[in-house]
Design an enzyme around this catalytic site. Structure first.
Site, PDB file in Angstrom:
ATOM      1  N   HIS A  78      18.084 -22.589  18.753  1.00  0.00           N
ATOM      2  CA  HIS A  78      16.788 -22.803  19.414  1.00  0.00           C
ATOM      3  C   HIS A  78      16.848 -22.421  20.897  1.00  0.00           C
ATOM      4  O   HIS A  78      16.180 -23.033  21.722  1.00  0.00           O
ATOM      5  CB  HIS A  78      16.299 -24.246  19.210  1.00  0.00           C
ATOM      6  CG  HIS A  78      15.825 -24.479  17.804  1.00  0.00           C
ATOM      7  ND1 HIS A  78      14.532 -24.244  17.407  1.00  0.00           N
ATOM      8  CD2 HIS A  78      16.486 -24.892  16.697  1.00  0.00           C
ATOM      9  CE1 HIS A  78      14.412 -24.528  16.109  1.00  0.00           C
ATOM     10  NE2 HIS A  78      15.583 -24.913  15.657  1.00  0.00           N
ATOM     11  N   SER A 118       6.744  -6.338  -4.855  1.00  0.00           N
ATOM     12  CA  SER A 118       8.060  -6.961  -4.667  1.00  0.00           C
ATOM     13  C   SER A 118       8.615  -7.429  -6.007  1.00  0.00           C
ATOM     14  O   SER A 118       7.847  -7.821  -6.887  1.00  0.00           O
ATOM     15  CB  SER A 118       7.912  -8.161  -3.722  1.00  0.00           C
ATOM     16  OG  SER A 118       9.036  -8.997  -3.804  1.00  0.00           O
ATOM     17  N   GLY A 126      16.499 -19.957   6.265  1.00  0.00           N
ATOM     18  CA  GLY A 126      17.215 -19.927   7.539  1.00  0.00           C
ATOM     19  C   GLY A 126      18.130 -18.726   7.687  1.00  0.00           C
ATOM     20  O   GLY A 126      18.956 -18.680   8.595  1.00  0.00           O
ATOM     21  N   SER A 170      15.101 -13.995   6.308  1.00  0.00           N
ATOM     22  CA  SER A 170      14.511 -13.056   5.350  1.00  0.00           C
ATOM     23  C   SER A 170      13.295 -12.358   5.962  1.00  0.00           C
ATOM     24  O   SER A 170      13.019 -11.210   5.637  1.00  0.00           O
ATOM     25  CB  SER A 170      14.135 -13.781   4.056  1.00  0.00           C
ATOM     26  OG  SER A 170      13.329 -14.911   4.339  1.00  0.00           O
ATOM     27  N   SER A 171      12.583 -13.033   6.869  1.00  0.00           N
ATOM     28  CA  SER A 171      11.377 -12.401   7.419  1.00  0.00           C
ATOM     29  C   SER A 171      11.727 -11.256   8.372  1.00  0.00           C
ATOM     30  O   SER A 171      11.134 -10.177   8.285  1.00  0.00           O
ATOM     31  CB  SER A 171      10.478 -13.438   8.096  1.00  0.00           C
ATOM     32  OG  SER A 171      11.212 -14.192   9.009  1.00  0.00           O
ATOM     33  N   ASP A 201      16.107 -13.011  15.775  1.00  0.00           N
ATOM     34  CA  ASP A 201      16.277 -12.524  14.406  1.00  0.00           C
ATOM     35  C   ASP A 201      16.137 -11.008  14.265  1.00  0.00           C
ATOM     36  O   ASP A 201      17.029 -10.362  13.714  1.00  0.00           O
ATOM     37  CB  ASP A 201      15.332 -13.270  13.454  1.00  0.00           C
ATOM     38  CG  ASP A 201      15.622 -14.763  13.433  1.00  0.00           C
ATOM     39  OD1 ASP A 201      16.712 -15.151  13.917  1.00  0.00           O
ATOM     40  OD2 ASP A 201      14.790 -15.534  12.953  1.00  0.00           O
TER      41      ASP A 201
HETATM   42  C1  GLA Z   1      14.198 -19.388  13.680  1.00  0.00           C
HETATM   43  C2  GLA Z   1      13.498 -18.414  14.621  1.00  0.00           C
HETATM   44  C3  GLA Z   1      14.483 -17.852  15.643  1.00  0.00           C
HETATM   45  C4  GLA Z   1      15.226 -18.975  16.348  1.00  0.00           C
HETATM   46  C5  GLA Z   1      15.824 -19.937  15.323  1.00  0.00           C
HETATM   47  C6  GLA Z   1      16.449 -21.151  15.958  1.00  0.00           C
HETATM   48  O1  GLA Z   1      15.121 -18.734  12.882  1.00  0.00           O
HETATM   49  O2  GLA Z   1      12.938 -17.342  13.878  1.00  0.00           O
HETATM   50  O3  GLA Z   1      13.777 -17.030  16.550  1.00  0.00           O
HETATM   51  O4  GLA Z   1      14.381 -19.625  17.254  1.00  0.00           O
HETATM   52  O5  GLA Z   1      14.843 -20.398  14.419  1.00  0.00           O
HETATM   53  O6  GLA Z   1      17.585 -20.806  16.680  1.00  0.00           O
END
Ligand code: GLA
Length: 424
Positions: A49, A82, A138, A141-142, A186
């Site tokens: 975060h 998909s 987590g 995937s996006s 990400d």
């Molecule tokens: C998600 C968000 C990222 C980051 C994490 C936490 O994956 O997409 O941008 O903020 O949470 O580290």
């Protein structure tokens, strides 16, 4: 450019060949051959975060991700489907820009829309997505589907984009069209990945470097708590707001700070009395995590893997107690991992509120030792929650690429328009 054959894991090449065959099955044999692309997912090891607080992050791309098969069409339509999620959409490249559907298609459509807006288009396409990454768990995937779409369109339409351009395209899609206030980590982690490396990204000035990851000494495992929270997007955006408020509350004591990352521990110690209890906890996590992430990089650089692993577990405790984004399932996975001799450290990965934990394992224990450790972690989980979590050992990945596969029917793409020109 397609990678040389010997560099790819045979399993990945086989999965992509099956994926291309599925495109032909769904959309008809057609005339042109399908091309296949892969974009990885990621685990974030430190810097939890921190991206939207403009601190440093240390993610790593993994060898599970999104498959994209694309084939040119003779008309100016892009058809998207998909193998892992339902719903299909057809977009007319000369038509109006699409509206949001609140389904998975928004991710690739957001990318396509940005390119259409900029007038950067080629021929119509049949597009099939798939992959081997748990979705919404987590593992990004996006970003994987957004960067994968940008990469594949760039190649199919010869747009000549740089990796950085594809990353910002993916980010615009997710922030603008999809509407998640996500940070930059990400798409950077997915789009700029390099083999056997972590990405050290400073989210304040977007500078980055590749830090060698000692894959010969550490294996990366992932355990899926199986919890998917529909509320996660709202809770995530709430954390973003809380951090903004904490910064406002602390700024009289840190006048030059433009983000929470800029606030020092000394300034926090003085200013924290002006914050609510909740904002105090959020700010403490961020300020300590910044320090933890810098320390972790130094530990890795001097090869102190024991210390590096312990940083991950400390990060998890802070996410649990101060940032409050963990769940009982994730906590149990981390605690059970902590009892294993072969585990160096573990934490929830991604935003939290469910999804997966990442577990660093000593290579010296070998695959059998890893399997036994993961089995015991799964036993502990099922004793408490009555179901077994999925676990995997992932490898590092080198980022988005085209992978040539054998046996994909369809003739050469000769005779297909290389560019579609929108009518005036
Ligand atoms: C998600 C968000 C990222 C980051 C994490 C936490 O994956 O997409 O941008 O903020 O949470 O580290």
């Amino acid at each position: 450019m397609a990678q040389s054959r010997t560099q790819e894991r045979p399993a990945l090449r086989g999965e992509l060949a099956a994926h291309a065959a599925e495109l032909l099955r769904r959309f008809g044999a057609g005339q042109a051959a399908a091309r296949t692309f892969f974009a990885p997912g990621r685990v974030n090891l430190l810097g939890a975060h921190l991206d939207y607080n403009r601190g440093p992050v240390l993610p790593m791309a993994v060898d599970r991700g999104t498959f994209v098969a694309m084939r040119p069409r003779r008309d100016a339509r892009v058809r998207l489907a998909s193998t892992v999620q339902s719903g299909e959409v057809t977009i007319d490249l000369g038509g109006p820009l699409s509206e949001r559907t609140e389904t998975w298609v928004d991710y690739p459509v957001g990318v396509l829309r940005e390119l259409m807006r900029a007038g950067r288009m080629g021929c119509g396409l049949d597009v099939l997505f798939g992959g081997n990454l748990p979705i919404g768990a987590g593992l990004s995937s996006s970003a994987s589907i957004c960067v994968g779409t940008a990469y594949a369109l760039d190649r199919m339409w010869n747009l000549g984009m740089s990796a950085a351009e594809r990353v910002s395209l993916a980010l615009e899609s997710e922030r603008g069209f999809v509407g998640v206030q996500c940070g930059i980590m990400d798409p950077f982690a997915v789009g700029l990945a390099r083999a056997n490396s972590l990405l050290w990204l400073d989210c304040k000035d977007e500078s980055y470097e590749h830090v060698p990851f000692p894959s010969e000494r550490i294996a990366i495992a992932v355990a899926d708590s199986g919890v998917r929270r529909e509320l996660a997007r709202g809770e995530f955006n709430q954390r973003v707001t809380e951090c903004r408020r904490a910064l406002e509350g602390l700024s009289p004591h840190a006048p030059s700070a433009t983000c929470l990352r800029d606030v020092s521990m000394d300034q926090f110690e003085v200013g924290k009395f002006g914050l609510t209890e909740v904002l105090r906890r959020r700010a403490q996590h961020v300020i300590e995590e910044v320090e933890r992430t810098f320390e972790a990089k130094r530990m890795l650089e001097r090869g102190d893997l024991l210390a590096f692993g312990a940083q991950l577990t400390r990060c998890h405790r802070s996410l649990r107690d101060l940032y409050e984004v963990s769940t009982p399932e994730l906590d149990l996975l981390v605690e059970a991992a902590g009892r294993e001799e072969s585990v160096l450290g573990s934490r929830l990965t991604g935003a939290g509120f469910g999804g997966c934990t990442v577990i660093l394992l000593r290579r010296s224990e070998g695959p059998l030792g890893h399997a036994a450790a993961l089995e015991r972690i799964a036993d502990a989980f099922s004793a408490r929650f009555g179901r077994r979590p999925a676990t995997w050992v992932f490898g590092p990945d080198s980022g988005p690429r085209e992978i040539e596969v054998e046996g994909v029917a369809g003739g050469p793409a000769a005779g297909f328009p290389s560019a579609y020109l929108a009518p005036n």
